[in-house]
Structures are given as structure tokens and as C-alpha cells.
Design a protein around this motif. Structure first.
Motif, PDB file in Angstrom:
ATOM      1  N   GLY A 139      51.617   7.042  30.142  1.00 54.16           N
ATOM      2  CA  GLY A 139      50.464   7.637  29.466  1.00 54.16           C
ATOM      3  C   GLY A 139      49.143   7.416  30.175  1.00 54.16           C
ATOM      4  O   GLY A 139      48.168   8.116  29.912  1.00 54.16           O
TER       5      GLY A 139
ATOM      6  N   SER B 187      46.952   9.652  34.248  1.00 44.72           N
ATOM      7  CA  SER B 187      45.736  10.421  34.552  1.00 44.72           C
ATOM      8  C   SER B 187      44.584   9.511  34.925  1.00 44.72           C
ATOM      9  O   SER B 187      43.785   9.830  35.798  1.00 44.72           O
ATOM     10  CB  SER B 187      45.314  11.256  33.340  1.00 44.72           C
ATOM     11  OG  SER B 187      46.251  12.248  33.072  1.00 44.72           O
ATOM     12  N   VAL B 188      44.504   8.364  34.224  1.00 50.69           N
ATOM     13  CA  VAL B 188      43.403   7.438  34.483  1.00 50.69           C
ATOM     14  C   VAL B 188      43.533   6.886  35.905  1.00 50.69           C
ATOM     15  O   VAL B 188      42.554   6.812  36.660  1.00 50.69           O
ATOM     16  CB  VAL B 188      43.416   6.296  33.441  1.00 50.69           C
ATOM     17  CG1 VAL B 188      42.342   5.268  33.744  1.00 50.69           C
ATOM     18  CG2 VAL B 188      43.239   6.860  32.034  1.00 50.69           C
TER      19      VAL B 188
ATOM     20  N   GLN C 116      42.776   9.547  38.494  1.00 52.96           N
ATOM     21  CA  GLN C 116      41.333   9.743  38.602  1.00 52.96           C
ATOM     22  C   GLN C 116      40.718   8.706  39.554  1.00 52.96           C
ATOM     23  O   GLN C 116      39.861   9.033  40.364  1.00 52.96           O
ATOM     24  CB  GLN C 116      40.707   9.623  37.212  1.00 52.96           C
ATOM     25  CG  GLN C 116      39.318  10.208  37.126  1.00 52.96           C
ATOM     26  CD  GLN C 116      38.733  10.061  35.719  1.00 52.96           C
ATOM     27  OE1 GLN C 116      39.319   9.415  34.840  1.00 52.96           O
ATOM     28  NE2 GLN C 116      37.590  10.677  35.517  1.00 52.96           N
TER      29      GLN C 116
ATOM     30  N   ARG D  59      44.005  15.021  40.493  1.00 54.56           N
ATOM     31  CA  ARG D  59      44.243  15.414  39.094  1.00 54.56           C
ATOM     32  C   ARG D  59      45.724  15.628  38.888  1.00 54.56           C
ATOM     33  O   ARG D  59      46.430  16.075  39.804  1.00 54.56           O
ATOM     34  CB  ARG D  59      43.530  16.715  38.764  1.00 54.56           C
ATOM     35  CG  ARG D  59      42.041  16.607  38.681  1.00 54.56           C
ATOM     36  CD  ARG D  59      41.464  17.978  38.350  1.00 54.56           C
ATOM     37  NE  ARG D  59      41.158  18.108  36.920  1.00 54.56           N
ATOM     38  CZ  ARG D  59      40.967  19.275  36.306  1.00 54.56           C
ATOM     39  NH1 ARG D  59      41.109  20.401  36.975  1.00 54.56           N
ATOM     40  NH2 ARG D  59      40.672  19.317  35.022  1.00 54.56           N
TER      41      ARG D  59
ATOM     42  N   PRO E 266      48.564  17.460  36.052  1.00 51.14           N
ATOM     43  CA  PRO E 266      48.624  18.385  34.911  1.00 51.14           C
ATOM     44  C   PRO E 266      49.313  17.749  33.705  1.00 51.14           C
ATOM     45  O   PRO E 266      50.327  18.245  33.217  1.00 51.14           O
ATOM     46  CB  PRO E 266      49.421  19.573  35.463  1.00 51.14           C
ATOM     47  CG  PRO E 266      50.333  18.956  36.471  1.00 51.14           C
ATOM     48  CD  PRO E 266      49.602  17.774  37.044  1.00 51.14           C
ATOM     49  N   VAL E 267      48.769  16.634  33.237  1.00 53.00           N
ATOM     50  CA  VAL E 267      49.343  15.975  32.066  1.00 53.00           C
ATOM     51  C   VAL E 267      48.252  15.716  31.038  1.00 53.00           C
ATOM     52  O   VAL E 267      47.081  15.593  31.373  1.00 53.00           O
ATOM     53  CB  VAL E 267      50.040  14.628  32.411  1.00 53.00           C
ATOM     54  CG1 VAL E 267      51.193  14.854  33.354  1.00 53.00           C
ATOM     55  CG2 VAL E 267      49.068  13.627  32.968  1.00 53.00           C
ATOM     56  N   GLN E 268      48.656  15.654  29.786  1.00 49.92           N
ATOM     57  CA  GLN E 268      47.774  15.324  28.674  1.00 49.92           C
ATOM     58  C   GLN E 268      48.412  14.164  27.923  1.00 49.92           C
ATOM     59  O   GLN E 268      49.611  14.184  27.642  1.00 49.92           O
ATOM     60  CB  GLN E 268      47.620  16.529  27.742  1.00 49.92           C
ATOM     61  CG  GLN E 268      47.008  17.755  28.411  1.00 49.92           C
ATOM     62  CD  GLN E 268      45.491  17.663  28.531  1.00 49.92           C
ATOM     63  OE1 GLN E 268      44.766  17.796  27.555  1.00 49.92           O
ATOM     64  NE2 GLN E 268      45.008  17.397  29.738  1.00 49.92           N
TER      65      GLN E 268
ATOM     66  N   PRO F 291      52.860  20.624  31.068  1.00 45.83           N
ATOM     67  CA  PRO F 291      52.929  21.959  30.456  1.00 45.83           C
ATOM     68  C   PRO F 291      54.359  22.460  30.234  1.00 45.83           C
ATOM     69  O   PRO F 291      54.581  23.285  29.338  1.00 45.83           O
ATOM     70  CB  PRO F 291      52.199  22.849  31.472  1.00 45.83           C
ATOM     71  CG  PRO F 291      51.264  21.926  32.176  1.00 45.83           C
ATOM     72  CD  PRO F 291      52.002  20.621  32.261  1.00 45.83           C
TER      73      PRO F 291
ATOM     74  N   LEU G 296      55.222  18.150  42.031  1.00 48.83           N
ATOM     75  CA  LEU G 296      53.916  18.523  41.479  1.00 48.83           C
ATOM     76  C   LEU G 296      53.580  19.983  41.786  1.00 48.83           C
ATOM     77  O   LEU G 296      52.923  20.661  40.980  1.00 48.83           O
ATOM     78  CB  LEU G 296      52.869  17.585  42.092  1.00 48.83           C
ATOM     79  CG  LEU G 296      51.434  17.630  41.601  1.00 48.83           C
ATOM     80  CD1 LEU G 296      51.350  17.419  40.100  1.00 48.83           C
ATOM     81  CD2 LEU G 296      50.608  16.573  42.334  1.00 48.83           C
TER      82      LEU G 296
ATOM     83  N   PHE H 201      53.702  23.676  39.616  1.00 52.40           N
ATOM     84  CA  PHE H 201      52.678  24.307  38.778  1.00 52.40           C
ATOM     85  C   PHE H 201      51.878  25.328  39.578  1.00 52.40           C
ATOM     86  O   PHE H 201      51.172  26.149  39.004  1.00 52.40           O
ATOM     87  CB  PHE H 201      51.774  23.236  38.149  1.00 52.40           C
ATOM     88  CG  PHE H 201      52.567  22.318  37.248  1.00 52.40           C
ATOM     89  CD1 PHE H 201      52.952  22.739  35.993  1.00 52.40           C
ATOM     90  CD2 PHE H 201      52.987  21.075  37.694  1.00 52.40           C
ATOM     91  CE1 PHE H 201      53.726  21.930  35.173  1.00 52.40           C
ATOM     92  CE2 PHE H 201      53.760  20.261  36.884  1.00 52.40           C
ATOM     93  CZ  PHE H 201      54.128  20.691  35.628  1.00 52.40           C
ATOM     94  N   THR H 202      51.965  25.264  40.908  1.00 49.79           N
ATOM     95  CA  THR H 202      51.346  26.279  41.761  1.00 49.79           C
ATOM     96  C   THR H 202      52.338  27.383  42.094  1.00 49.79           C
ATOM     97  O   THR H 202      52.007  28.568  42.054  1.00 49.79           O
ATOM     98  CB  THR H 202      50.832  25.629  43.065  1.00 49.79           C
ATOM     99  OG1 THR H 202      50.001  24.532  42.717  1.00 49.79           O
ATOM    100  CG2 THR H 202      50.044  26.624  43.883  1.00 49.79           C
TER     101      THR H 202
ATOM    102  N   LEU I  85      58.605  26.535  37.077  1.00 51.31           N
ATOM    103  CA  LEU I  85      58.591  25.558  35.987  1.00 51.31           C
ATOM    104  C   LEU I  85      60.005  25.298  35.471  1.00 51.31           C
ATOM    105  O   LEU I  85      60.903  26.128  35.646  1.00 51.31           O
ATOM    106  CB  LEU I  85      57.710  26.056  34.838  1.00 51.31           C
ATOM    107  CG  LEU I  85      56.263  26.390  35.188  1.00 51.31           C
ATOM    108  CD1 LEU I  85      55.490  26.755  33.931  1.00 51.31           C
ATOM    109  CD2 LEU I  85      55.587  25.227  35.892  1.00 51.31           C
TER     110      LEU I  85
END
Lengths: 95, 406
Positions: free
Chosen positions: B229, B232-233, B236, B241, B243-245, B334, B387, B390-391, B395
């Protein structure tokens, strides 16, 4: 349960709303001119910070209007709600 | 005086070394995936000059918070291959690690409550069989035979119309899995360093050469991120970047009860999944909270909805008492499939995006991530999970098999 203020209806429970993810992501002005990488950025990549985050919510069971919320994703504190088209408010400690 | 003396403290399963100035490989995150990566770096690739760093304690993140379900009944070929590889590794790991972590192949039932669920379930079971995964479709009376305490009455709000069943699936003791991997990795020479938070990355142009931590600078030939989880941090900090939330995902356990629940039951439609731990707690998971969050807690209404679903499916749970609830932070992509592979930065590799279902994949995540870090190239099993999908648009849409329930 979050308590979120709709800019039109006032404070309501989180369950009245639906989430819309990161705010202030404009549709590309000339989509056909984007490279695959830029298109992937627009479609799939969103910010995911730990801290203040401007995000979209919709008041699904109320006025059904979209608006933006500035919320801390670490503490879950809601700093501000504001209408679409308004700039992201500045808060203490914000960059 | 007179009180029985406390028993001897058990031997420690691993050393707690100070970080050295440099390693061949630094893995960030000492959860199941990070530990499995270190274990396979050492055992499959002979790379033992390895540190696994964790900002907290070993296996204190999602490895301590998951609902321990293990299965491989995913729809697409790419997913079935990697999750089935994981299941085969689970079947041999207790012997290989000489540690009985109570891997119990009691089967997993995925219920269908709508005609669309039925179509998707039958399709998934057929796809699984073509991929050598032991899935079968069960009609409601067969579902009731596998799990007699389940309410299959047609008069419920969302009646059980059938389900897929994977007999080789099951559960394991998550903490012991981590300790088993940690003990063996440590024996092979890996440094497990707890309380060591990565605060930045050392870069030479686009090449990562080490990490900044709260315990000083650590140089590294290669760096692998396995931070779930918090990916992303970390990304950064590295200037890239992902593509996760990140979302809070909740679960809970009841007080201890007699063994009543013989298998694992999951329902995507009503959003609950239930098993009974060896000690007797009912272990139940919910869906994710809709909003992005790092708070390791979620909203109460999510738990409430999950309980309503559980009690309708299992009427005998109506008077069960909740012992505790908790949340973990899951990183959702996604397409609900993980990302395991290279990054735009040289010598920086990432294993993330497992969302709500990373525990079951622990051995295969470690196996493929170790291969990727050791060789600089993906293993055939994780090549599709790069990765750049996504480009390219390639998917691997597993929302049907993965979206909510894990």
C-alpha cells in the motif's frame, strides 16, 4: 464514516456520496496528438499521496452534483469542500 | 514467590543485524513478498548479500492483516499461471522451509448470486480447467454438501445460485509463513533490518545506487520495492509514478468457536468472505473503502454491510461476537492485476499492485521478483505483468476474479 459537506446541501454522512478519485485532471485538449505514454498517463495514472489530496465526490442521494473535497489521506481529516471550477484551497502545511 | 516461573523465551528465529554500508540487493518491505524475494534470491540465484528493510517490524503490514486465503482460480491465462505456480510452491514450502505453518487445503467456494455471476463462474471454472487449475462448478445442492452451514434457501435477498469450488485452495497461518521465510532467509545470510525506513533514493543519473534511510545511507547494486500500500509513497521518493491507488481494506475476527465451517466461502456479490481459523475464530473480510486512504482503518458502514451479508449467508453466526476489526492498505491497479518488473529507473524494480489479494501469491511474487532482480529480466510468469502494459494496452483484467473478495 466520514462527514462531508456538500457545497449545496451542507454536512452529510459519507454514505450519501460516491467517490470520484483525483480532482483537477482535465481532459486533454488535443487527445489525438498525445503519445501512447501521455495517453496512459491521462487514463491510468493518478496521484496517490499520503497527506492532503484534492478529490471528487458526487452527492448521489442528495442533489446529485459533483464537487471537490480537500482531504488528508493519512488522518482522513476533511479540510474543505468546494464547487467545480473553484481553485484548490490552500491549507496550513500545504505545498 | 510460589508462582510458576515464566517459560524460557524461545530462540530468536533471525538475527537483528545493524545495516551494513552496502549490499548487492536491497529489498524494501519485510512483508511476505519481500521475505519470499530474499529467500529465492538466496536459494534460487545464490545472491546472499541482501538486506530486507522495513520501516516497522517484520510482517507487520498487510502480512499481519490479510484473511490468509490461498487459491489460484483466476480467469486469464497469465493470472492462472502465476497464481497456480504460487499454489504449487505453497504445497511444498512447509517441507522446504522445515516449518509447519498450517497450510490447510480445505477448498474455496466462490458463490454466485445472479445469473451473470453464474455465467462468469461457469466460464471461469472452464477456463481454470483448461489451465490445469482444479476448479469445478457446483449447483446449490452441491454447494450445501460442501458447506452445510451455508443458507442456500431460494428465499433470501440474494439466493445462492451455485458456485465455483477449488479443492486445493485453502488457508495458512500468515505470521508463521513470514517467520518461516524469515528464518530461512536469515540462515542463508540475508540481513533482515527492522525499524529502518527508506526516506529517499541515491541516484546516479537514471540509475539507482542505494537508499537513504532513517539509519543512514545504504548502497545497493539493485533495489526492489515490495511495499504494498505504500508503494506510491516510495515511488514518489524515487521520482517515478505508479498507476496504483491505495485504499483501506478491512477484516475482522469473532471470538473462538467450535469448528463449524469446513471450507472458505467467498461472495463477490454480497461482499463477504469467511473462513474459520485453526484456533476457532471466524475470519471475515470486507470490501475496500471507496476513498484513497493510508489510515489502516476504514469506515464502519463497510463492516456493517459485510456483517449483514455474513449473517444472511450463515444464520448460525447471528449471535457470534466480534473480537476485533482492523484495516490494511491495499494498492489497487486499474486492471486488478499486479505489477512485477522493471521501472523507468535502472536497477530499481517494483513488485506492487496486488490489491486485495497479495497473500496467496507470496511464493510466486518472491520467485518471479527474485528472478527479475537477479537477472534484470522478467521471468516468463511475470513478463505479462510489466508496468508498460498500461501504455501498450495489454491489460490483464481480473476484476471478476479479484475485484473485491480475497
Amino acid at each position: 464514516m466520514l462527514l462531508i459537506s456538500c457545497p449545496w446541501c451542507g454536512p452529510r454522512d459519507e454514505t450519501e456520496y460516491h467517490y470520484g478519485g483525483q480532482a483537477h485532471v482535465p481532459y486533454p485538449e488535443n487527445p489525438a496528438e498525445l503519445t501512447d505514454t501521455q495517453w496512459a498517463e491521462y487514463v491510468f495514472y493518478r496521484d496517490n499521496p499520503q497527506g492532503p489530496f484534492a478529490e471528487r465526490w458526487v452527492h448521489s442521494t442528495g442533489c446529485r452534483r459533483w464537487f471537490n473535497v480537500l482531504r488528508d489521506t493519512g488522518t482522513y481529516q476533511v479540510h474543505a469542500s468546494y464547487r467545480p471550477g473553484e481553485p484548490r484551497p490552500q491549507i496550513g502545511g500545504d505545498r | 514467590m510460589g508462582a510458576t516461573p515464566l517459560p524460557e523465551h524461545p530462540d530468536f528465529l533471525w538475527r537483528n543485524p545493524e545495516p551494513r554500508a552496502s549490499y548487492d540487493v536491497v529489498v524494501v518491505g519485510a512483508g511476505g513478498h519481500g521475505l519470499a524475494t530474499a529467500y529465492y534470491l538466496a536459494s534460487n540465484h545464490g545472491i546472499t548479500n541482501v538486506a530486507v528493510l522495513d520501516k516497522g517490524w517484520l510482517a507487520g503490514g498487510n502480512m499481519a492483516r490479510n484473511t490468509t486465503i490461498i487459491r489460484s482460480n483466476y480467469l486469464w491465462d497469465e493470472s492462472a499461471a502465476i497464481y497456480e505456480h504460487a499454489l504449487k510452491l505453497w504445497e511444498r514450502l512447509p517441507d522446504e522451509l522445515d516449518y509447519d505453518f498450517l497450510f490447510s487445503q480445505r477448498g474455496v467456494l466462490n458463490l454466485a448470486h445472479t445469473t451473470q455471476d453464474v455465467r462468469e463462474g461457469v466460464r471461469r471454472a472452464n477456463a481454470n480447467r483448461l489451465n490445469g487449475v482444479d476448479a469445478q462448478w457446483l449447483e446449490p445442492d452441491e454447494v450445501a454438501k460442501v458447506c452445510p452451514i451455508l443458507n442456500v434457501s431460494p428465499r433470501t435477498r440474494y439466493p445462492v445460485l451455485g458456485g465455483t469450488f477449488q479443492p486445493r485452495a485453502g488457508i495458512a497461518k500468515h505470521d508463521h509463513v513470514a517467520w518461516a521465510l524469515a528464518r530461512r532467509a536469515d540462515e542463508l545470510g540475508v540481513d533482515l533490518i527492522q525499524g529502518c525506513e527508506v526516506t529517499g533514493f541515491l541516484k546516479d543519473g537514471d540509475r539507482v545506487v542505494g537508499v537513504e534511510t532513517n539509519r543512514g545511507r545504504i548502497l545497493a547494486g539493485r533495489v526492489g520495492l515490495a511495499a504494498a500500500g505504500h508503494s506510491s509513497v516510495l515511488a514518489q521518493h524515487a521520482g517515478i509514478r505508479l498507476p496504483v491507488q491505495s485504499h483501506p481494506l478491512q477484516a475482522l475476527v469473532s471470538e473462538l468457536y467450535e469448528p463449524v465451517h469446513p471450507t472458505v466461502v467467498m461472495s463477490n456479490h454480497v461482499h463477504v468472505y469467511v473462513s474459520q481459523a485453526h484456533k476457532g475464530e471466524l475470519v471475515m473480510g470486507a470490501g475496500v473503502d471507496a476513498y484513497n486512504g493510508y489510515g489502516q482503518r476504514g469506515s464502519f458502514h463497510v463492516i456493517e454491510q459485510q456483517m449483514a451479508a455474513a449473517v444472511e449467508l450463515f444464520p448460525i453466526f447471528a449471535r457470534a461476537h466480534v473480537l476485533r476489526t482492523w484495516g490494511g492498505i491495499v494498492d489497487v491497479t486499474p486492471d486488478a492485476s499486479p505489477i512485477i518488473g522493471t521501472t523507468p529507473l535502472e536497477n530499481l524494480y517494483v513488485n506492487c499492485g496486488w490489491g486485495t489479494g497479495g497473500f496467496k501469491a507470496t511464493p510466486a511474487a518472491g520467485w518471479t521478483f527474485a528472478h527479475t532482480i537477479a537477472t534484470g529480466e522478467p521471468h516468463p510468469l511475470n513478463a505479462p505483468f510489466a508496468l508498460d502494459r498500461f501504455t501498450t494496452g495489454a491489460l490483464i483484467d481480473e476484476h471478476g476474479a479479484a475485484a473485491v473478495a480475497h
